[in-house]
Design an enzyme around this catalytic site. Sequence first.
Site, PDB file in Angstrom:
ATOM      1  N   LYS A 111      31.161  80.458  54.280  1.00 13.68           N
ATOM      2  CA  LYS A 111      31.362  81.865  53.891  1.00 13.68           C
ATOM      3  C   LYS A 111      30.969  82.805  55.029  1.00 13.68           C
ATOM      4  O   LYS A 111      31.616  83.831  55.241  1.00 13.68           O
ATOM      5  CB  LYS A 111      30.539  82.208  52.642  1.00 13.68           C
ATOM      6  CG  LYS A 111      31.036  81.550  51.386  1.00 13.68           C
ATOM      7  CD  LYS A 111      32.325  82.174  50.899  1.00 13.68           C
ATOM      8  CE  LYS A 111      32.788  81.499  49.623  1.00 13.68           C
ATOM      9  NZ  LYS A 111      34.104  81.884  49.188  1.00 13.68           N
ATOM     10  N   LYS A 194      47.398  68.057  50.148  1.00 16.36           N
ATOM     11  CA  LYS A 194      47.337  68.302  48.709  1.00 16.36           C
ATOM     12  C   LYS A 194      47.937  69.651  48.336  1.00 16.36           C
ATOM     13  O   LYS A 194      47.962  70.565  49.149  1.00 16.36           O
ATOM     14  CB  LYS A 194      45.875  68.382  48.247  1.00 16.36           C
ATOM     15  CG  LYS A 194      45.146  67.112  48.176  1.00 16.36           C
ATOM     16  CD  LYS A 194      43.988  67.162  47.185  1.00 16.36           C
ATOM     17  CE  LYS A 194      43.008  68.298  47.342  1.00 16.36           C
ATOM     18  NZ  LYS A 194      41.850  68.188  46.435  1.00 16.36           N
ATOM     19  N   LYS A 197      45.877  76.244  46.095  1.00 16.05           N
ATOM     20  CA  LYS A 197      46.223  77.650  45.858  1.00 16.05           C
ATOM     21  C   LYS A 197      46.374  78.405  47.172  1.00 16.05           C
ATOM     22  O   LYS A 197      47.356  79.091  47.408  1.00 16.05           O
ATOM     23  CB  LYS A 197      45.155  78.298  44.985  1.00 16.05           C
ATOM     24  CG  LYS A 197      45.434  79.770  44.752  1.00 16.05           C
ATOM     25  CD  LYS A 197      44.397  80.396  43.876  1.00 16.05           C
ATOM     26  CE  LYS A 197      44.307  81.889  44.080  1.00 16.05           C
ATOM     27  NZ  LYS A 197      45.536  82.625  43.818  1.00 16.05           N
TER      28      LYS A 197
END
Length: 329
Positions: A111, A194, A197
């Site tokens: 982050k 894969k 989103k």
Amino acid sequence: MDTVVSGIRSTGNLHLGNYFGAVTNFLKMQNENNCFFFIADYHSLTTHPKPDDLHANIKQVLAEYLACGIDPETATVFIQSDVPEVTELYLLLNMNAYVGELERTTSFKEKIRKQPDNINAGLLTYPVLMAADIIIHRAHKVPVGKDQEQHLEMTRRFARRFNTLYGVDFFPEPDAYNFGKKLLKIPGLDGSGKMGKSEGNGIFLADTAQVIRKKVMKAVTDTGPQKPGEKPSEPVENLFTIMKVVSDPCTVKYFRDKHATCEIRYGDMKKQLAEDIIKFTEPIRERIAEILADKKYLAAVVSQGAEKARQSASRTIREVREIIGYRPF
Ligand code: TRP
């Protein structure tokens, strides 16, 4: 019966990868355990969503899980922010969570890289809140993907630390839920990797037929002509993998044979695949719309879930306060 807790991110719609991965396992899990499924909407504040977006996302995610068959009569389905007890446990656990260990967490370091302008304390203590979510129901099991393994390890550590500090055997150390056979991995439409989103390579359960057709027709296949005896390339094999979960076995065999004899036309295969995906997702999409339109039903689910979750959470908090030394006069 094991108690299982699973937090669901309140951002993002479900895609086919989620459906065949997590969701189908949740459906099995809810029948065999005492399950708590909640929407982690406190956690989502770390990215400062707008109030309207926050609410819309929570509603959408809830409707999608319900449409897939998560049963609020069988499992406890709730919204994290409806259970304020979790914030008290979070505060209490924070006193025994060390800044050093939180700073070393992989997700926190990531982050810092991704949002350097918003390194808030909520990000740092994200694993403490997640631990509180889990141990407030004294859970034994947590279904986690690879990216959450470290958080679960920290949960175990915080639970153990509490037990040791107060000389009690109060919180179980939760294990990862074992799905038995490996999770089904659905590839994306972009040739490798894969479905995800953020990768922009997915088909969402809420996508309309038109959108699905467009996405599938644009899927990556082969660059050059295929030679006899050659196995399908990765992008083509990926389409077969998706086909295997949504299409009739005869359809898969038909295109497998066509591929083997070098007669395959990827345009035809994609057309068929798109229609089969539409057929598979249509009832779910309709159900999502139905649920979203049914305010009464949603409100009932949410309030029933909150009540059940608060019952379990407040019992834990009462005992924790007693253990810590907050006692009545
Ligand atoms: N961190 C989890 C994720 O990003 C979401 C989550 C929050 C969670 N609290 C949890 C998962 C408790 C399991 C248990 O996917």
